[in-house]
Design a protein around this motif. Structure first.
Motif, PDB file in Angstrom:
ATOM      1  N   VAL A   4       0.847  -1.190   0.000  1.00  0.00           N
ATOM      2  CA  VAL A   4       0.000   0.000   0.000  1.00  0.00           C
ATOM      3  C   VAL A   4       0.883   1.240   0.000  1.00  0.00           C
ATOM      4  O   VAL A   4       1.820   1.350   0.800  1.00  0.00           O
ATOM      5  N   THR A   5       0.563   2.181  -0.875  1.00  0.00           N
ATOM      6  CA  THR A   5       1.310   3.433  -0.934  1.00  0.00           C
ATOM      7  C   THR A   5       0.356   4.616  -0.865  1.00  0.00           C
ATOM      8  O   THR A   5      -0.801   4.529  -1.267  1.00  0.00           O
ATOM      9  N   PHE A   6       0.858   5.717  -0.340  1.00  0.00           N
ATOM     10  CA  PHE A   6       0.123   6.969  -0.401  1.00  0.00           C
ATOM     11  C   PHE A   6       0.203   7.515  -1.822  1.00  0.00           C
ATOM     12  O   PHE A   6       0.971   7.018  -2.663  1.00  0.00           O
ATOM     13  N   SER A   7      -0.591   8.530  -2.096  1.00  0.00           N
ATOM     14  CA  SER A   7      -0.667   9.032  -3.471  1.00  0.00           C
ATOM     15  C   SER A   7       0.622   9.706  -3.931  1.00  0.00           C
ATOM     16  O   SER A   7       0.799   9.939  -5.128  1.00  0.00           O
ATOM     17  N   ASP A   8       1.541   9.998  -3.008  1.00  0.00           N
ATOM     18  CA  ASP A   8       2.847  10.534  -3.420  1.00  0.00           C
ATOM     19  C   ASP A   8       3.863   9.434  -3.659  1.00  0.00           C
ATOM     20  O   ASP A   8       5.037   9.700  -3.920  1.00  0.00           O
ATOM     21  N   GLY A   9       3.430   8.164  -3.561  1.00  0.00           N
ATOM     22  CA  GLY A   9       4.311   7.037  -3.830  1.00  0.00           C
ATOM     23  C   GLY A   9       5.021   6.480  -2.620  1.00  0.00           C
ATOM     24  O   GLY A   9       5.660   5.424  -2.704  1.00  0.00           O
ATOM     25  N   THR A  10       4.927   7.137  -1.470  1.00  0.00           N
ATOM     26  CA  THR A  10       5.599   6.639  -0.273  1.00  0.00           C
ATOM     27  C   THR A  10       4.807   5.487   0.329  1.00  0.00           C
ATOM     28  O   THR A  10       3.574   5.468   0.273  1.00  0.00           O
ATOM     29  N   PRO A  11       5.495   4.504   0.911  1.00  0.00           N
ATOM     30  CA  PRO A  11       4.784   3.332   1.441  1.00  0.00           C
ATOM     31  C   PRO A  11       4.013   3.662   2.712  1.00  0.00           C
ATOM     32  O   PRO A  11       4.420   4.510   3.514  1.00  0.00           O
ATOM     33  N   MET A  12       2.879   2.975   2.879  1.00  0.00           N
ATOM     34  CA  MET A  12       2.127   3.053   4.125  1.00  0.00           C
ATOM     35  C   MET A  12       2.619   1.954   5.056  1.00  0.00           C
ATOM     36  O   MET A  12       2.736   0.794   4.660  1.00  0.00           O
ATOM     37  N   THR A  13       2.896   2.325   6.300  1.00  0.00           N
ATOM     38  CA  THR A  13       3.402   1.363   7.268  1.00  0.00           C
ATOM     39  C   THR A  13       2.537   1.383   8.522  1.00  0.00           C
ATOM     40  O   THR A  13       1.633   2.213   8.679  1.00  0.00           O
ATOM     41  N   ALA A  14       2.859   0.474   9.437  1.00  0.00           N
ATOM     42  CA  ALA A  14       2.146   0.441  10.704  1.00  0.00           C
ATOM     43  C   ALA A  14       2.353   1.726  11.491  1.00  0.00           C
ATOM     44  O   ALA A  14       1.478   2.134  12.271  1.00  0.00           O
ATOM     45  N   GLU A  15       3.473   2.381  11.302  1.00  0.00           N
ATOM     46  CA  GLU A  15       3.717   3.651  11.988  1.00  0.00           C
ATOM     47  C   GLU A  15       2.728   4.721  11.530  1.00  0.00           C
ATOM     48  O   GLU A  15       2.273   5.540  12.324  1.00  0.00           O
ATOM     49  N   ASP A  16       2.392   4.721  10.239  1.00  0.00           N
ATOM     50  CA  ASP A  16       1.397   5.676   9.744  1.00  0.00           C
ATOM     51  C   ASP A  16       0.030   5.401  10.353  1.00  0.00           C
ATOM     52  O   ASP A  16      -0.702   6.329  10.727  1.00  0.00           O
ATOM     53  N   LEU A  17      -0.324   4.123  10.448  1.00  0.00           N
ATOM     54  CA  LEU A  17      -1.612   3.766  11.031  1.00  0.00           C
ATOM     55  C   LEU A  17      -1.663   4.157  12.501  1.00  0.00           C
ATOM     56  O   LEU A  17      -2.654   4.739  12.968  1.00  0.00           O
ATOM     57  N   LYS A  18      -0.616   3.863  13.245  1.00  0.00           N
ATOM     58  CA  LYS A  18      -0.573   4.232  14.664  1.00  0.00           C
ATOM     59  C   LYS A  18      -0.650   5.747  14.820  1.00  0.00           C
ATOM     60  O   LYS A  18      -1.378   6.264  15.693  1.00  0.00           O
ATOM     61  N   PHE A  19       0.057   6.492  13.985  1.00  0.00           N
ATOM     62  CA  PHE A  19       0.001   7.952  14.027  1.00  0.00           C
ATOM     63  C   PHE A  19      -1.419   8.449  13.781  1.00  0.00           C
ATOM     64  O   PHE A  19      -1.906   9.351  14.481  1.00  0.00           O
ATOM     65  N   THR A  20      -2.106   7.840  12.814  1.00  0.00           N
ATOM     66  CA  THR A  20      -3.469   8.251  12.482  1.00  0.00           C
ATOM     67  C   THR A  20      -4.410   8.015  13.654  1.00  0.00           C
ATOM     68  O   THR A  20      -5.242   8.869  13.997  1.00  0.00           O
ATOM     69  N   ILE A  21      -4.301   6.848  14.280  1.00  0.00           N
ATOM     70  CA  ILE A  21      -5.170   6.535  15.416  1.00  0.00           C
ATOM     71  C   ILE A  21      -4.936   7.528  16.550  1.00  0.00           C
ATOM     72  O   ILE A  21      -5.886   8.072  17.139  1.00  0.00           O
ATOM     73  N   ASP A  22      -3.668   7.789  16.849  1.00  0.00           N
ATOM     74  CA  ASP A  22      -3.344   8.755  17.904  1.00  0.00           C
ATOM     75  C   ASP A  22      -3.893  10.137  17.559  1.00  0.00           C
ATOM     76  O   ASP A  22      -4.366  10.866  18.447  1.00  0.00           O
ATOM     77  N   LEU A  23      -3.846  10.480  16.279  1.00  0.00           N
ATOM     78  CA  LEU A  23      -4.344  11.780  15.830  1.00  0.00           C
ATOM     79  C   LEU A  23      -5.845  11.901  16.080  1.00  0.00           C
ATOM     80  O   LEU A  23      -6.327  12.913  16.598  1.00  0.00           O
ATOM     81  N   PHE A  24      -6.595  10.867  15.730  1.00  0.00           N
ATOM     82  CA  PHE A  24      -8.037  10.895  15.953  1.00  0.00           C
ATOM     83  C   PHE A  24      -8.367  10.905  17.446  1.00  0.00           C
ATOM     84  O   PHE A  24      -9.319  11.583  17.868  1.00  0.00           O
ATOM     85  N   LEU A  25      -7.616  10.168  18.245  1.00  0.00           N
ATOM     86  CA  LEU A  25      -7.895  10.133  19.675  1.00  0.00           C
ATOM     87  C   LEU A  25      -7.527  11.439  20.358  1.00  0.00           C
ATOM     88  O   LEU A  25      -8.047  11.761  21.434  1.00  0.00           O
TER      89      LEU A  25
END
Length: 646
Positions: free
Chosen positions: A154-175
């Motif tokens: 899975v990659t973001f639209s700029d071509g960079t890979p999506m990792t578990a760190e991105d998911l964890k960051f997103t969850i923390d952001l919403f919380l």
């Protein structure tokens, strides 16, 4: 993704009642560990920290087996749907932000095309969740924890890979920065959320986290790029004039703020060849044109300035689709089935205002909306009256409560939280008036006036009702859509007939959003329709803890009986438990009288220039215009050759 019927938890706000836009909402998981069939193959391994077996699966179903196995395309799509072309639609008003996760600003339409959820649903499977940005989920029968194995491509639209760190960051952001009603509901459910590998993340739940909700709390996240947020300094709780970096099939092509938006298919979208995406996201471009009012928008559609219209006006549907492009066959007009639960559209009272605290006052106002006249005179008989928050399903309360439903209600009656009449009276239905004239019969006027007098409102010398302090009984209807004038004004006439100082306050879209948000209104349109598997999302809609600041519980309902019933629904572990508890909740919500039911229909009204195709039949739970419809290039060429379109 297809519309999810089980709209249990929402991380984004509802944009408006006139546009049922897709939101990042998923149903939540179940305590039940399903016995997967051949189509839902799983493996069991031994847990590292416990002797309990660990289930490994490509998805999770709350009640019954998953419909689709790993790697299977959805059956309702056209696997051979052509790719390419443009679809164009319209929206009313304007926009000044691309962030739908805040209550600041007016967000643009269809921004969800740029993002994807960890797990998704199918439009013909009301209870299942399927790995999308993940390959498998691992969990014990207790669901004390869930491990998510993310896809590594899975990659973001700029071509960079999506990792578990991105998911964890997103969850923390919403919380940390998500809307308050979302955080208030799920706060404290997680013991920990830990990155356990480059593409693996582990969720651990505490005992308070409802078991049936746990898998949904895992699957609802749509990852953002941690690097992008850190580089830009963007915040989830502020408006943004640029989209957040996502993984979705579309990217922003161009935007003329307040006028139009164009989304373009990402040519390097990571998910293009995924089996679950066969027959989906077929358009190269999605264009949204904005108009100040619906009349201007309709004229633009007739002229081909945009090419697909989901009609929301019965008047237009009944009277306006005989223009030349329709009679010449250039525009198709289709009535398509809708198998979802009804929207429960209605006017809701602002319970923060003292005027509306008295149920007798609310009941009097409710009695004077003459749906029968409106349907016959204004709606051409095309609607049914909304009556339940689960209309069109077996979750709606009917008649006098019996059996398990009665057993749910009896303790609340015994504790004095509900009146005894909840056990003896039929479920509340909207008042029935006469279709021959707008003004209700004299008996209805007398009954409404008597209720108001009992509540302390008596006529003054000018005929307006006043309380003991001499204050008039005001009822301000906040609206932004001119097409509602013909509906609201006759209602106002009826209210004024018995002395209520009612008026319509129609404002522009930006003012409407702000005033609706801040509670500067007496009655406003709302669509609190629910889903097939309600759970903790009910707290966002009806719970006391969200009443102070919510985009869903905008009526500010606070009621201990409702709160207790919500907890009962959340605790249900089987459909046999769930259904009577939901019916009991529906019964009590309807008895609260905070809602003046309007109307609903079990079909979609769609008009489009004859250059689009869709699966036939459609799946029961989604229209899917931006999901699984497609562009017919030959049809578009025929229209151009005929001079019908430029």
């Amino acid at each position: 993704m297809p519309h999810r019927p089980a709209r249990a938890i929402a991380t984004s706000r509802r944009l408006s009642e006139d546009a049922r836009r897709r939101s990042f909402i998923l149903s939540l998981g179940s305590l039940i560990v399903m016995m997967w069939g051949a189509a839902a193959a799983f493996a069991q391994t031994e847990g590292a920290a416990t002797d309990a077996p660990v289930i490994v699966s490509h998805g999770y179903s709350n009640f019954g087996a998953l419909k689709y196995g790993p790697g299977e395309a959805f059956a309702y799509v056209n696997a051979d749907a052509p790719k390419g072309g443009e679809v164009s639609l319209w929206a009313q008003g304007g926009f000044d932000s691309f962030n739908i996760y805040t209550r600041k600003g007016v967000p643009a339409a269809s921004t969800d095309l740029m993002y994807e959820n960890l797990m998704i649903s199918a439009a013909d499977d009301p209870y299942g969740l399927y790995c999308y940005l993940c390959t498998t989920v691992e969990y014990p029968e207790s669901l004390d924890w869930v491990v998510v194995n993310l896809r590594d491509d899975v990659t973001f639209s700029d071509g960079t890979p999506m990792t578990a760190e991105d998911l964890k960051f997103t969850i923390d952001l919403f919380l940390e920065q998500g809307i308050a009603e979302f955080r208030n509901v799920i706060e404290g459910y997680f013991t920990s959320i830990e990155v356990t590998g480059p593409h693996q993340i582990r969720f651990e739940f505490n005992e308070e986290a409802p078991k049936r909700d746990r898998m949904g709390l895992v699957g609802l996240w749509n990852p953002f790029s941690k690097a992008w947020f850190e580089e830009t300094g963007a915040r989830l709780d502020d408006s943004s004039n640029v989209p957040f970096l996502g993984t979705g099939p579309y990217v922003l092509d161009k935007a003329d703020f307040g006028r139009s938006i164009v989304y373009a298919k990402d040519p390097d979208w990571w998910g293009a060849d995924l089996p679950i995406n066969i027959g989906r996201f077929n358009f190269d471009r999605v264009r949204i044109e904005y108009f100040a009012d619906s009349a201007a928008a309709f004229e633009a559609f007739k002229a081909g300035e945009y090419t697909m219209r989901i009609e929301g006006s019965s008047k237009e549907w009944a009277t306006s689709y005989g223009f030349p492009a329709v009679t010449n066959g250039y525009v198709k007009v289709a009535t398509l089935p809708d198998g979802n639960i009804g929207t429960a559209q209605g006017f809701v009272f602002n319970l923060k205002r003292d005027t509306w605290q008295d149920p007798r006052v609310r009941d009097a106002v409710r009695m004077l909306f003459n749906f029968e006249w409106a349907n016959d005179t204004l709606f051409y008989g095309l609607y049914e009256r909304s009556f339940s928050f689960w209309g069109g399903s077996d979750l709606a309360a009917e008649g006098v409560p019996e059996g398990p439903e009665r057993a749910v209600l009896e303790p609340l009656v015994a504790e004095g939280l509900l009146p005894e009449t909840i056990l003896t009276d039929p479920a509340v239905l909207p008042p029935v008036n006469e279709a021959g004239q707008n003004l209700p019969p004299r008996r209805v006027l007398r009954e409404a006036s008597a209720l108001l007098a009992e509540a302390g409102w008596t006529p003054g010398a000018d005929g307006l009702l006043r309380n003991a302090e001499g204050k008039t009984l005001d009822a301000v209807f906040l609206q932004f859509n001119p097409s509602f004038d013909r509906i609201v004004n006759p209602y106002i006439e009826n209210l004024r007939q018995i002395g209520i100082n009612a008026k319509l306050d129609r404002v522009d879209n930006a003012q409407y959003v702000e005033r609706r948000r801040t509670g500067d209104w007496d009655l406003v349109n709302h669509s609190p329709g629910q889903d097939f598997e309600p759970s903790i999302g009910l707290k966002q809609w009806f719970g006391s803890e969200t009443a102070e600041d919510s985009s869903r519980n905008i009526m500010a309902l606070r009621d201990p009986a409702v709160d207790r019933l919500i907890d009962e629904v959340i605790a249900a572990q089987t459909l046999d438990d769930l259904k009577p508890r939901v019916r009991a909740l529906d019964r009590v919500l309807r008895a609260q009288g905070f809602w003046v039911p309007q109307w609903e229909k079990a079909e979609h009204w769609v008009a489009y220039w004859d250059m689009y195709g869709h699966p036939d039949p459609l799946p029961p739970l989604a229209l899917g215009t931006l999901d699984f419809w497609w562009h017919d290039a030959a049809g578009a060429e025929r229209l151009r050759a005929a001079g019908a379109l430029k």
